[in-house]
Design a protein around this motif. Structure first.
Motif, PDB file in Angstrom:
ATOM      1  N   TYR A 144      32.693  45.597  46.583  1.00 40.09           N
ATOM      2  CA  TYR A 144      33.569  46.381  45.702  1.00 40.09           C
ATOM      3  C   TYR A 144      34.465  45.445  44.899  1.00 40.09           C
ATOM      4  CZ  TYR A 144      36.977  49.987  44.327  1.00 40.09           C
ATOM      5  OH  TYR A 144      37.794  50.825  43.616  1.00 40.09           O
ATOM      6  N   GLY A 145      35.013  44.434  45.569  1.00 43.24           N
ATOM      7  CA  GLY A 145      35.863  43.468  44.881  1.00 43.24           C
ATOM      8  C   GLY A 145      35.105  42.682  43.822  1.00 43.24           C
ATOM      9  N   ILE A 146      33.837  42.356  44.109  1.00 44.28           N
ATOM     10  CA  ILE A 146      33.010  41.659  43.119  1.00 44.28           C
ATOM     11  C   ILE A 146      32.839  42.525  41.882  1.00 44.28           C
ATOM     12  CG2 ILE A 146      30.648  40.883  42.630  1.00 44.28           C
ATOM     13  CD1 ILE A 146      30.540  39.867  45.533  1.00 44.28           C
ATOM     14  N   ARG A 181      34.759  44.919  40.844  1.00 45.18           N
ATOM     15  CA  ARG A 181      36.021  45.209  40.167  1.00 45.18           C
ATOM     16  C   ARG A 181      36.632  43.987  39.484  1.00 45.18           C
ATOM     17  NH1 ARG A 181      39.128  49.660  40.290  1.00 45.18           N
ATOM     18  NH2 ARG A 181      41.363  49.454  39.824  1.00 45.18           N
ATOM     19  N   TYR A 182      36.514  42.824  40.156  1.00 47.99           N
ATOM     20  CA  TYR A 182      37.238  41.653  39.671  1.00 47.99           C
ATOM     21  C   TYR A 182      36.354  40.490  39.218  1.00 47.99           C
ATOM     22  CZ  TYR A 182      40.995  44.124  42.086  1.00 47.99           C
ATOM     23  OH  TYR A 182      41.876  45.080  42.499  1.00 47.99           O
ATOM     24  N   ALA A 183      35.084  40.514  39.559  1.00 48.06           N
ATOM     25  CA  ALA A 183      34.223  39.367  39.211  1.00 48.06           C
ATOM     26  C   ALA A 183      32.831  39.828  38.797  1.00 48.06           C
ATOM     27  CB  ALA A 183      34.132  38.399  40.402  1.00 48.06           C
ATOM     28  N   ASP A 233      31.267  40.028  35.763  1.00 45.29           N
ATOM     29  CA  ASP A 233      30.530  39.175  34.835  1.00 45.29           C
ATOM     30  C   ASP A 233      30.054  37.887  35.501  1.00 45.29           C
ATOM     31  OD1 ASP A 233      30.722  40.914  32.696  1.00 45.29           O
ATOM     32  OD2 ASP A 233      32.628  40.086  32.007  1.00 45.29           O
ATOM     33  N   GLY A 267      32.935  49.389  42.384  1.00 43.15           N
ATOM     34  CA  GLY A 267      34.040  48.566  41.931  1.00 43.15           C
ATOM     35  C   GLY A 267      34.057  48.406  40.427  1.00 43.15           C
ATOM     36  N   ALA A 268      32.879  48.173  39.841  1.00 44.78           N
ATOM     37  CA  ALA A 268      32.794  47.943  38.393  1.00 44.78           C
ATOM     38  C   ALA A 268      33.197  49.175  37.596  1.00 44.78           C
ATOM     39  CB  ALA A 268      31.377  47.510  38.026  1.00 44.78           C
ATOM     40  N   GLY A 294      35.116  51.694  38.697  1.00 43.15           N
ATOM     41  CA  GLY A 294      36.426  52.227  39.056  1.00 43.15           C
ATOM     42  C   GLY A 294      36.424  53.445  39.949  1.00 43.15           C
TER      43      GLY A 294
END
Length: 204
Positions: A95-97, A99-101, A103, A153-154, A156
């Motif tokens: 999920y963190g990947i 949302r935050y990483a 690309d 994550g991506a 939302g």
């Protein structure tokens, strides 16, 4: 002296293919974790594999839990708890990947599933409408949980609903497997040994 026989090009370069390298690395990783488990750390090894598989590493989520559980059904429920814990943590990483990483890390992982940018963005509406349900279904179906968690994550998906769906699905999946192995593991092993004609411990 005769000239050395050359292998056909297809055979000669077969091991150099990216897919084969990934499979070899995966087998080596599972073998290393299995040795770790046999040294007395079965729970942490199962948890580590579930976390890796749930976040970035391809492979079946039960690859370590099932053989270790069948080798000693009395500890199957404890191993199932470790597996569920690792899978939830892995899902949080995925999920963190997303949302935050996405690309840097998420997009290359998504491309491994043959999903291009246009197809990926077409899923956004589905995640907005049914994100938590997709997460829950992915934990108990052939859908890739890793891919769905990255998408959650991506795109939302609200974190509380995501966490509830992920935890319910993972605990349910490994809980059922743990109960089956605990109470039917000995019979499953005996049936397998009859088919093999030898003890399962002698199978490499």
């Amino acid at each position: 002296m005769s000239a050395p026989r050359l292998l056909p090009a297809s055979t000669e370069h077969r091991d150099a293919r990216p897919g084969n390298r990934v499979r070899r690395a995966l087998v080596a990783l599972i073998a290393r974790l299995h040795r770790w488990a046999e040294s007395g750390s079965a729970g942490s090894a199962v948890c580590t594999w579930s976390c890796l598989q749930g976040s970035v590493v391809p492979g079946p989520s039960e690859a370590l839990f099932l053989p270790l559980g069948l080798s000693d059904p009395r500890r199957a429920l404890r191993l199932a708890a470790w597996a569920a814990l690792g899978a939830v943590v892995g899902g949080l990483i995925a999920y963190g990947i997303g949302r935050y990483a996405f690309d840097a890390v998420g997009r290359p992982l998504v491309s491994l599933f043959g999903i291009g940018p246009a197809r990926w963005h077409s899923l956004e509406g589905l995640f907005h409408r049914r994100g938590a349900m997709l997460v829950l279904l992915s934990t108990v179906s052939p859908l890739s949980t890793k891919l769905i968690c990255i998408g959650a994550g991506a795109f939302g998906v609200p974190f509380p609903a995501y966490l509830a769906a992920l935890t319910l699905g993972r605990v349910g999946r490994f809980g059922v497997l743990g109960l089956v192995v605990r109470f039917a593991g000995d019979r499953l092993v005996a049936r397998l040994e009859r088919k093999l004609g030898r003890s399962i411990e002698t199978v490499a």
